[in-house]
Design a protein around this motif. Structure first.
Motif, short mmCIF file in Angstrom:
data_model
loop_
_atom_site.label_atom_id
_atom_site.label_comp_id
_atom_site.label_asym_id
_atom_site.label_seq_id
_atom_site.Cartn_x
_atom_site.Cartn_y
_atom_site.Cartn_z
N UNK A 173 -54.83 125.57 -16.76
CA UNK A 173 -54.77 126.06 -17.89
C UNK A 173 -54.85 127.75 -17.68
N UNK A 175 -56.86 129.93 -19.13
CA UNK A 175 -58.24 130.46 -18.94
C UNK A 175 -58.83 129.84 -17.82
N UNK A 177 -59.24 126.34 -16.96
CA UNK A 177 -59.43 125.12 -17.26
C UNK A 177 -58.53 124.29 -16.50
N UNK A 178 -59.32 123.37 -16.02
CA UNK A 178 -58.46 122.27 -15.07
C UNK A 178 -58.43 120.96 -16.12
N UNK A 179 -57.16 120.75 -16.06
CA UNK A 179 -56.86 119.34 -16.92
C UNK A 179 -56.56 118.20 -15.83
N UNK A 180 -57.37 117.35 -15.40
CA UNK A 180 -57.37 116.36 -14.68
C UNK A 180 -57.20 115.00 -15.03
N UNK A 181 -55.83 114.56 -14.99
CA UNK A 181 -55.58 113.25 -15.69
C UNK A 181 -54.54 112.67 -14.80
N UNK A 194 -51.15 115.16 -23.10
CA UNK A 194 -50.89 116.63 -22.84
C UNK A 194 -49.92 116.81 -21.82
N UNK A 197 -46.58 118.42 -22.57
CA UNK A 197 -46.60 119.86 -22.69
C UNK A 197 -45.86 120.47 -21.65
N UNK A 204 -45.13 128.37 -18.10
CA UNK A 204 -45.35 129.33 -19.07
C UNK A 204 -46.75 128.91 -19.96
N UNK A 205 -47.18 127.86 -19.55
CA UNK A 205 -48.46 126.92 -20.33
C UNK A 205 -49.60 126.99 -19.30
N UNK A 455 -47.15 127.88 -27.37
CA UNK A 455 -47.56 128.70 -26.32
C UNK A 455 -48.73 129.45 -26.84
N UNK A 457 -51.20 128.39 -28.30
CA UNK A 457 -52.56 127.43 -28.16
C UNK A 457 -52.63 127.60 -26.37
N UNK A 458 -51.78 127.34 -25.67
CA UNK A 458 -52.16 127.51 -24.17
C UNK A 458 -52.48 128.84 -23.69
#
Lengths: 479, 479
Positions: A173, A175, A177-181, A194, A197, A204-205, A455, A457-458
């Motif tokens: 993301x 900032x 942050x790693x989204x790991x799924x 998620x 998105x 862009x996100x 946009x 939010x992310x």
């Protein structure tokens, strides 16, 4: 802040192979695929790990440097091209191109986002499975870009778009942050999905760094046919018939006008003698992984029915692999044929299947009224309601100037027509920088409001691919 | 603020049929489907139009009144039940149940979100088409709820979940903004696909008021078989074989253990004599809309192959419509069989297909270690890796107490096992209020962070179904 100040902290993060500063090498990253626009950047960063991507993003956020994520740089809409300011850094995923895992029983493949689509197809095939995503740019486009644009292509009618193939995701993301799924589940209803998105978000996100894709059994049999359409043949009704009578074995339904076929034929040294009927032509393919189905027999029965309706003047069933290849080659050479002519102004239209004929009629009138000398190349994935409605650039005019002129006049008329029929100005190419004004013009205000909320939010500071799609709430422009 | 002050402004908005205040009538809306929890509300509002929904939402936001959207009230996870405070108002979509349009050529249907699933199925069938969403609650659940939970059911292996069927949406956001994107396009890559956010959101981001769903050709032929599995039969490998050799004609692959079949058999007056093998049983169905395919012949060839592998002891091919119905009835009566026993503690597990056998082994050991006397009813949509792994409530114990005890002990062990295998604690039932703690326990922190960003973007004041799934950033609890 000078360019060297910009680049220094990134140099400390990455090895020497991870930072490109040579202007000549940079130039291949800053020109868009259609060569309509050249952006500017002070460096191309090539992280090798997800951690490096996260570090880059955090650093960029700290210094207020914009990021343009890039895969194979094959966007048709300027989705991966920085602006002219020189203040956006390109983050290329090309060094993150590993196949992480294939699970033949779960029919899934886990990859880095920088993996080239063709390589993922090949890895799946080596395990006896099919990655059912196939498009013109497959030898150079990368999975992250396919996700960012929700890529479609040549077998959507059977297998869906990239969205339909995405089981898991890893993304960074804005900032850091790693989204790991990266789970390979067919079903996982645990709150907001998620990963959805990121599909179609064109960088862009956040930056997609990994993906799990679903695979299908590898087709072992195919039946391929070339249909010459009768005058005023109702294409959608023909599709309905073939769709129904092929059950779920229909994988391709590609429409081509006579002009598109001629362009392709001219671009091939040893072209097959496949022409169009008065209503154009359709390439139809059935595919099956079963040894217990006779696809040729099925195709023959379906074609006989189609001919009986009067929609089809003539149908040729490929009798060999080379005949099949020749049919596909003709279809796939159309873009190259347009390019050799002098290029085309592309309209990636989609309308409801029931309005295809009406769109062709109305749009044809609009083009004739605009300039009776204009020539069209119209073809596309009609099985999904998707028409590439392209206006050929006349031989003797400047391509860029012509494109600008058409896009600010005739194109809007065509998009108006599509919109009035419940259609869209971008079926599978996305929005990027080139079609942002169209998004503002044609989208429901409530939908735009919701997009700007997402946009915001992310990426509230508009770090990620600023200039594409929408800007955050409180941002500089209305969309 | 007294209850009458709460309800007065809503009375002004809606006609008398639109406000339910009678406590007895309210009671049917405040108890959850599984009768595990009863919430409280001062009124049930039943808007008749999208505009009324928007007006209600704006008014609720103004007064700081929470909204719990409700469709058929069939959530297994307390997703549609208000909390005990009495300060949340229920907004039932049941009066918005129109079929708006069917377009047979585009193969789409547009409906109000309050339309009952069965009615939408019937409307599609009357037009010669199939809405390929089928589940136990279909006679009472509503489309908005199906979207809110991304409902799955009995034919996901072929047609996907609700998400895969959703073409267009109309929804009211928490500030009263109406998102209106009811287009019936197969392809529309114009920025973020806002409708995806609502799928699986269980009413926490807004209220879905309308939807366009894709339809499929209506199957005209079916072949249905009952397979008795050999001891230790590798279910996933059997699925792989059947999936491959049926090409894309496989629509159902439902696994059942012997215990589940017995429960169903006991609940049927005139039960069919269909039993399980030592490894359980599988209901397999192929379906096709083509008149040119002989499905029985195909099924016979596939079953012969399956028997040859040694996975299948015996296979029965339904020879008539009534035999087919009997097979389906047995499968569909399992939940009723559990209920008649004394109910069950449900675990809606999903694991990668390659880990199904391993999960069954590990989970079986865990149950035996926990209490050797416990009985299981295990069945499910194994074609999607989805197992309903249910612990039967012993006849002589209190169902609620037993459920609480199991859910705070054994259930967590089972979910731990699923998670360790890359699986999930909720395949198709959602999160609601009952599984919120599990979301916090098992989800990647980056994913939770992204979910809270989405919630914050759409509903910063936590008006929409507060208490389900996640709360906004800055909200009262961590998830």
């Amino acid at each position: 802040m000078s360019q060297s100040v910009h680049v220094r902290p990134f140099r400390d993060l990455l090895d020497s192979g991870g930072v490109v500063e040579d202007p000549e090498r940079i130039a291949t990253y800053t020109m868009d695929q259609r060569q309509l626009f050249t952006g500017s950047t002070f460096a191309v960063l090539k992280p090798a790990t997800t951690q490096q991507v996260a570090d880059i993003v955090r650093l960029a956020a700290h210094y207020g440097i914009g990021i343009v994520p890039q895969g194979g740089n094959t966007s048709y809409c300027g989705g991966a091209t920085p602006d002219a300011s020189g203040r956006q850094v390109i983050v290329s995923l090309e060094r993150m191109d590993r196949i992480r895992e294939i699970d033949p029983v779960s029919m899934s493949i886990s990859v880095d986002a920088g993996a080239i689509l063709k390589n993922v197809q090949d890895a799946a095939a080596a395990a006896g499975l099919l990655l059912p995503l196939s498009l013109g740019a497959e030898a150079s486009c990368r999975i992250g870009g396919n996700i960012g644009t929700n890529a479609g292509g040549l077998s959507v009618v059977r297998y869906g778009m990239t969205r339909d193939l995405l089981l898991g995701i890893e993304a960074v993301l804005a900032d850091g942050t790693v989204v790991s799924d990266m789970r390979k589940l067919r079903k996982n209803n645990t709150g907001y999905d998620v990963k959805q998105c990121f599909v179609g978000s064109e960088g862009t996100l956040g930056i997609v760094t990994g993906a799990v894709l679903r695979l299908a059994p590898l087709p072992t049999r195919r039946a391929t046919a070339w249909l010459k359409l009768a005058k005023d043949a109702p294409i959608a009704e023909l599709l309905t018939l073939i769709h129904r009578e092929s059950a779920y074995l229909l994988t391709t339904f590609e429409f081509m006008t006579s002009r598109s076929i001629t362009l392709a034929t001219e671009a091939i040294t040893d072209p097959p003698s496949l022409g169009a009927g008065p209503g154009g032509a359709v390439l139809v393919e059935f595919a099956s992984s079963s040894r217990h189905l006779d696809l040729d027999e099925l195709m023959e029965a379906v074609l006989a029915e189609a001919i009986e309706t009067g929609c089809v003047d003539d149908a040729l069933l490929a009798q060999s692999g080379s005949q099949r290849t020749a049919m596909w080659r003709l279809r796939e050479t159309i873009p190259e044929g347009e390019k050799r002519r002098n290029g085309s102004v592309k309209h990636d239209i989609s309308v409801p299947l029931s309005s295809i004929q009406r769109f062709l009629d109305l749009a044809g009138s609009q083009v004739r009224s605009y300039d009776a000398d204009l020539e069209l190349s119209v073809y596309g994935h009609v099985g999904d309601g998707n028409l590439h409605y392209n206006v050929l650039v006349p031989r003797d005019v400047d391509r860029l100037e012509f494109t600008k002129r058409i896009e600010s006049s005739l194109s809007l008329q065509l998009y108006d027509t599509a919109a009035a029929l419940g259609g869209t100005f971008s079926a599978e190419h996305g929005v990027g920088r080139f079609k942002k004004h169209l998004l503002a013009r044609y989208s429901d205000p409530g939908r735009i409001a919701a997009m700007r909320r997402i946009k915001t939010a992310f990426d509230p500071a508009d770090i990620m691919n600023a200039g594409a799609i929408v800007c955050p709430m409180g941002g500089k422009s209305a969309s």
